[in-house]
Scaffold this active site. Structure first.
Site, mmCIF file in Angstrom:
data_model
loop_
_atom_site.group_PDB
_atom_site.id
_atom_site.type_symbol
_atom_site.label_atom_id
_atom_site.label_comp_id
_atom_site.label_asym_id
_atom_site.label_seq_id
_atom_site.Cartn_x
_atom_site.Cartn_y
_atom_site.Cartn_z
ATOM 1 N N CYS A 125 -1.978 17.261 23.133
ATOM 2 C CA CYS A 125 -1.305 17.293 22.040
ATOM 3 C C CYS A 125 -0.781 15.742 21.863
ATOM 4 O O CYS A 125 -1.138 15.290 20.746
ATOM 5 C CB CYS A 125 -0.323 18.205 21.576
ATOM 6 S SG CYS A 125 -0.479 19.944 21.912
HETATM 7 C C1 BEZ Z 1 -1.404 20.454 25.976
HETATM 8 O O1 BEZ Z 1 -1.237 20.063 24.958
HETATM 9 O O2 BEZ Z 1 -1.615 19.505 26.850
HETATM 10 C C2 BEZ Z 1 -1.524 21.975 26.451
HETATM 11 C C3 BEZ Z 1 -0.757 22.955 25.746
HETATM 12 C C4 BEZ Z 1 -1.044 24.096 25.996
HETATM 13 C C5 BEZ Z 1 -1.901 24.426 27.405
HETATM 14 C C6 BEZ Z 1 -2.387 23.450 27.735
HETATM 15 C C7 BEZ Z 1 -2.460 22.069 27.576
#
Ligand code: BEZ
Length: 211
Positions: A45
């Protein structure tokens, strides 16, 4: 029921990193990209939000406002924005909705319980200035979105609205477009002065009208 293309994007009022907004008022007159994040302080994100900030000029050119959503608080969003700015070498320049009660996530069906009971998946809603949902794209939490693809879909939708063309497989900006089947050859002569190649009566290719 899940939201579908052609539905009106539901309105809501929510706290964001830039203050409380009413969604329809905030987006009035613009295209909107509304997209969800599983949680604050997550690596994928962080890269996506940084990319969105860097693409501001591209969004502005197309009359698009971006707004992100995550189920954490405004305070967390603000701390996370500092991290995003520093690690992605940018300045976050759009609001992030603080959907702590999951009201917006549920309204937009962003939580897919068989994937995760409480965190959102990576939903994208492309919404036009009439508040109509024009495209939806859904990715799993582990896959970062392709923002080039999001801009490409917006370009395609805007070409359809403005010129009556569709875009063929793997189309990228500048390539030939397809004349939509509802336009007759007679009308096409007026609308597409650059002409077209007719491979079949239903398959007519014309240079991209706005190039
Ligand atoms: C992320 O945003 O890095 C993420 C969020 C949930 C699961 C895997 C990655």
């Amino acid at each position: 029921m899940a939201l579908r293309i052609g539905d009106t994007a539901p309105d809501f009022t929510a706290a964001t990193s830039e203050g409380t907004i009413n969604f329809h008022e905030w987006g009035a007159g613009s295209w909107v990209v509304l997209y969800s994040h599983p949680a604050d302080f997550t690596p994928v994100c962080t890269t996506e939000l940084g990319r969105t900030a860097k693409l501001k000029e591209e969004f502005d050119k197309r009359g698009v406002k971006a707004i992100a959503l995550s189920v954490d608080s405004v305070d967390d969003h603000k701390k996370w924005i500092d991290d995003i700015n520093e690690t992605q070498s940018t300045q976050v320049n759009f609001p992030i909705i603080a959907d702590e009660d999951r009201k917006v996530s549920e309204l937009y069906d962003m939580i897919h319980p068989n994937a995760d009971a409480s965190a959102t998946v990576r939903s994208v809603f492309i919404i036009d200035p009439n508040h109509k949902i024009r495209a939806t794209i859904t990715y799993p939490a582990s896959t970062g979105r392709n923002f080039g693809e999001i801009l490409r879909v917006i370009d395609s939708l805007q070409l359809t609205d403005n010129y009556g063309v569709a875009t063929p497989v793997d189309w990228v900006d500048g390539e030939d477009c397809v004349i939509v089947p509802t336009i007759s050859n007679e009308d096409a002569k007026q609308r597409f002065p650059k002409g077209w190649k007719e491979l079949r009566p239903y398959l007519r290719l014309t240079p991209q009208p706005n190039k």
